[in-house]
Design a protein around this motif. Structure first.
Motif, PDB file in Angstrom:
ATOM      1  N   LYS A   1       0.826  -1.211   0.000  1.00 54.86           N
ATOM      2  CA  LYS A   1       0.000   0.000   0.000  1.00 54.86           C
ATOM      3  C   LYS A   1       0.864   1.266   0.000  1.00 54.86           C
ATOM      4  O   LYS A   1       0.605   2.210  -0.743  1.00 54.86           O
ATOM      5  CB  LYS A   1      -0.914  -0.016   1.233  1.00 54.86           C
TER       6      LYS A   1
ATOM      7  N   MET B   1      -7.571  -3.400   4.709  1.00 53.02           N
ATOM      8  CA  MET B   1      -9.021  -3.258   4.435  1.00 53.02           C
ATOM      9  C   MET B   1      -9.705  -4.587   4.741  1.00 53.02           C
ATOM     10  O   MET B   1      -9.205  -5.651   4.355  1.00 53.02           O
ATOM     11  CB  MET B   1      -9.262  -2.860   2.970  1.00 53.02           C
TER      12      MET B   1
ATOM     13  N   GLU C   1     -12.213  -5.870   3.478  1.00 46.38           N
ATOM     14  CA  GLU C   1     -12.707  -6.535   2.263  1.00 46.38           C
ATOM     15  C   GLU C   1     -11.743  -7.611   1.765  1.00 46.38           C
ATOM     16  O   GLU C   1     -12.151  -8.548   1.075  1.00 46.38           O
ATOM     17  CB  GLU C   1     -12.920  -5.510   1.142  1.00 46.38           C
TER      18      GLU C   1
ATOM     19  N   ILE D   1     -12.224  -1.481  -5.257  1.00 46.18           N
ATOM     20  CA  ILE D   1     -12.081  -1.469  -3.794  1.00 46.18           C
ATOM     21  C   ILE D   1     -10.602  -1.444  -3.411  1.00 46.18           C
ATOM     22  O   ILE D   1     -10.178  -0.680  -2.532  1.00 46.18           O
ATOM     23  CB  ILE D   1     -12.776  -2.705  -3.174  1.00 46.18           C
ATOM     24  N   TRP D   2      -9.815  -2.275  -4.073  1.00 50.59           N
ATOM     25  CA  TRP D   2      -8.378  -2.375  -3.730  1.00 50.59           C
ATOM     26  C   TRP D   2      -7.673  -1.032  -3.975  1.00 50.59           C
ATOM     27  O   TRP D   2      -6.808  -0.630  -3.219  1.00 50.59           O
ATOM     28  CB  TRP D   2      -7.732  -3.505  -4.521  1.00 50.59           C
TER      29      TRP D   2
ATOM     30  N   GLU E   1      -9.219   2.012  -4.014  1.00 51.28           N
ATOM     31  CA  GLU E   1      -9.759   3.027  -3.107  1.00 51.28           C
ATOM     32  C   GLU E   1      -9.271   2.829  -1.677  1.00 51.28           C
ATOM     33  O   GLU E   1      -8.870   3.768  -1.003  1.00 51.28           O
ATOM     34  CB  GLU E   1     -11.283   2.918  -3.172  1.00 51.28           C
ATOM     35  N   LYS E   2      -9.288   1.605  -1.211  1.00 49.68           N
ATOM     36  CA  LYS E   2      -8.985   1.376   0.202  1.00 49.68           C
ATOM     37  C   LYS E   2      -7.553   0.937   0.461  1.00 49.68           C
ATOM     38  O   LYS E   2      -7.046   1.094   1.562  1.00 49.68           O
ATOM     39  CB  LYS E   2      -9.957   0.331   0.767  1.00 49.68           C
ATOM     40  N   GLY E   3      -6.914   0.354  -0.543  1.00 47.60           N
ATOM     41  CA  GLY E   3      -5.590  -0.207  -0.298  1.00 47.60           C
ATOM     42  C   GLY E   3      -4.490   0.375  -1.181  1.00 47.60           C
ATOM     43  O   GLY E   3      -3.351  -0.078  -1.090  1.00 47.60           O
ATOM     44  N   ASN E   4      -4.865   1.359  -2.004  1.00 49.07           N
ATOM     45  CA  ASN E   4      -3.883   1.890  -2.965  1.00 49.07           C
ATOM     46  C   ASN E   4      -3.162   0.752  -3.701  1.00 49.07           C
ATOM     47  O   ASN E   4      -1.952   0.751  -3.876  1.00 49.07           O
ATOM     48  CB  ASN E   4      -2.866   2.795  -2.259  1.00 49.07           C
TER      49      ASN E   4
ATOM     50  N   SER F   1     -17.888  -4.899   6.046  1.00 49.69           N
ATOM     51  CA  SER F   1     -17.977  -3.926   4.957  1.00 49.69           C
ATOM     52  C   SER F   1     -19.420  -3.794   4.480  1.00 49.69           C
ATOM     53  O   SER F   1     -19.807  -4.377   3.465  1.00 49.69           O
ATOM     54  CB  SER F   1     -17.076  -4.331   3.787  1.00 49.69           C
TER      55      SER F   1
ATOM     56  N   TYR G   1     -19.275  -2.608   0.706  1.00 45.48           N
ATOM     57  CA  TYR G   1     -18.864  -3.467  -0.406  1.00 45.48           C
ATOM     58  C   TYR G   1     -19.221  -4.949  -0.232  1.00 45.48           C
ATOM     59  O   TYR G   1     -19.207  -5.696  -1.215  1.00 45.48           O
ATOM     60  CB  TYR G   1     -17.366  -3.318  -0.664  1.00 45.48           C
TER      61      TYR G   1
END
Ligand code: 173
Length: 317
Positions: free
Chosen positions: A76, A94, A96, A122-123, A125-128, A304, A307
């Motif tokens: 990340k 995250m 997710e 999702i990856w 947005e939340k995990g860069n 989550s 998601y």
């Protein structure tokens, strides 16, 4: 053509091809002696041969380089460019991440039904992160024990877990302890745990068969192991390198059917090593599998609310 132009062209032609070559650093969250990791190192070797002048991957090592549960954060933040891991190891990035174990659709189906795009949304947005490819699937998890049970009841037993198994095992009364794979052998040896959650395969890679008496059948969920990448590094790749990486990773993912025969053989090897299977009657078996799924999705949606339900649409059948 004018002379300065010709000179400029000549200078360009003289540039070494390596000028466009990108090298990425990859770490594994799984121990290096695990077959997964060896197979991935072989994939990297082939990629490096074909990718001369375009893309190279430098395999840094396993959990000795970066601890199992830190690989997600390292990807990340860009401490490393790429990771070889499973979602359960980076729920600290995250929640997710651990939901992918609930996949009933295949990686190929998820590429077609919008699942792969949703995972990447999702990856990112939340995990860069970029979720590059899933390279282990068709692989159920099981409970392995050193004490016999005759019904799905783990009361009084201490079981090694990762987030994959937490809610399901706790629902059966287990007391649980989270550890990286690298710590399981010693925990078994010292009798600190009575059992552990783990896929159908890879006991032998880590010698756990020496310390394991029983496997509970059937399995549940679907192990997901994948290649993840820092999103900034992914976006910054020269287009040719990115295309090459995507294509190499997809080709690797397309070999996942491999695990079906591999897993059958692993079950056979376990039997030969004296690991006995514990099974239940038909009704109990059905209740066991249904409960795993029900508890898994309930936990996913709780972790989550945003998601979880969207993932369910593309992962569940
Ligand atoms: O048990 C584990 O360490 C775990 O969560 C896992 C997940 C995927 C593959 C192998 C192990």
């Amino acid at each position: 053509m004018k002379k300065p132009m010709l000179l400029a062209l000549a200078a360009l032609a003289a540039l070494p091809v390596q000028a466009q070559e990108t090298t990425l650093r990859l770490v594994s969250a799984f121990p290096e002696n695990q077959y997964y990791v060896k197979r991935t190192v072989e994939w990297i070797e082939r990629l490096n041969k074909e990718g001369k002048g375009t893309l190279q991957i430098n395999f840094i090592g396993g959990p000795k380089a970066i601890p199992t549960f830190e690989v997600g954060n390292a990807v990340k933040t860009g401490v490393v460019d790429m990771g070889f891991s499973t979602g359960a190891f980076y729920t600290n990035v995250m929640p997710e991440a651990d939901i992918l174990k609930l996949s009933e659709t295949t990686a190929a189906e998820q590429r077609a039904n919008g699942g792969y795009d949703l995972i990447n949304k999702i990856w990112a947005e939340k995990g860069n992160m970029r979720y590059v490819a899933k390279v282990v699937e068709f692989t159920p998890f099981h409970i392995y024990l050193n004490r016999k049970i005759d019904k799905p009841d783990l009361t009084g037993l201490k079981i090694r877990i990762t987030p994959v198994y937490r809610e399901f095992f706790q629902s059966m009364g287990a007391s649980v302890m989270t550890t990286a794979p690298g710590e399981v052998y010693t925990a078994l040896e010292r009798g600190v745990i009575d059992g552990y959650g783990w896929p159908i395969h890879a006991l032998f890679d880590l010698n756990w068969h020496e310390r394991t008496k029983f496997r509970v059948d059937p399995g549940f969920y679907n192990a997901e192991v994948s290649i993840i990448m820092n999103l900034d590094k992914y976006k910054a790749l020269p287009p040719k390198a990115r295309q090459f990486l995507d294509q190499q990773a997809l080709a690797y993912e397309k070999q996942n059917e491999f695990w079906k025969a591999y897993n059958q053989n692993e079950a056979k090897r376990q039997a030969e090593a004296g690991i006995q299977t514990i099974t239940f009657d038909a009704a109990t078996t059905k209740a066991y599998v249904d409960k795993a799924k029900e508890i898994g999705w309930a936990a996913a949606i709780k972790a989550s609310p945003q998601y979880g339900p969207q993932l369910r649409k593309v992962l569940a059948k």
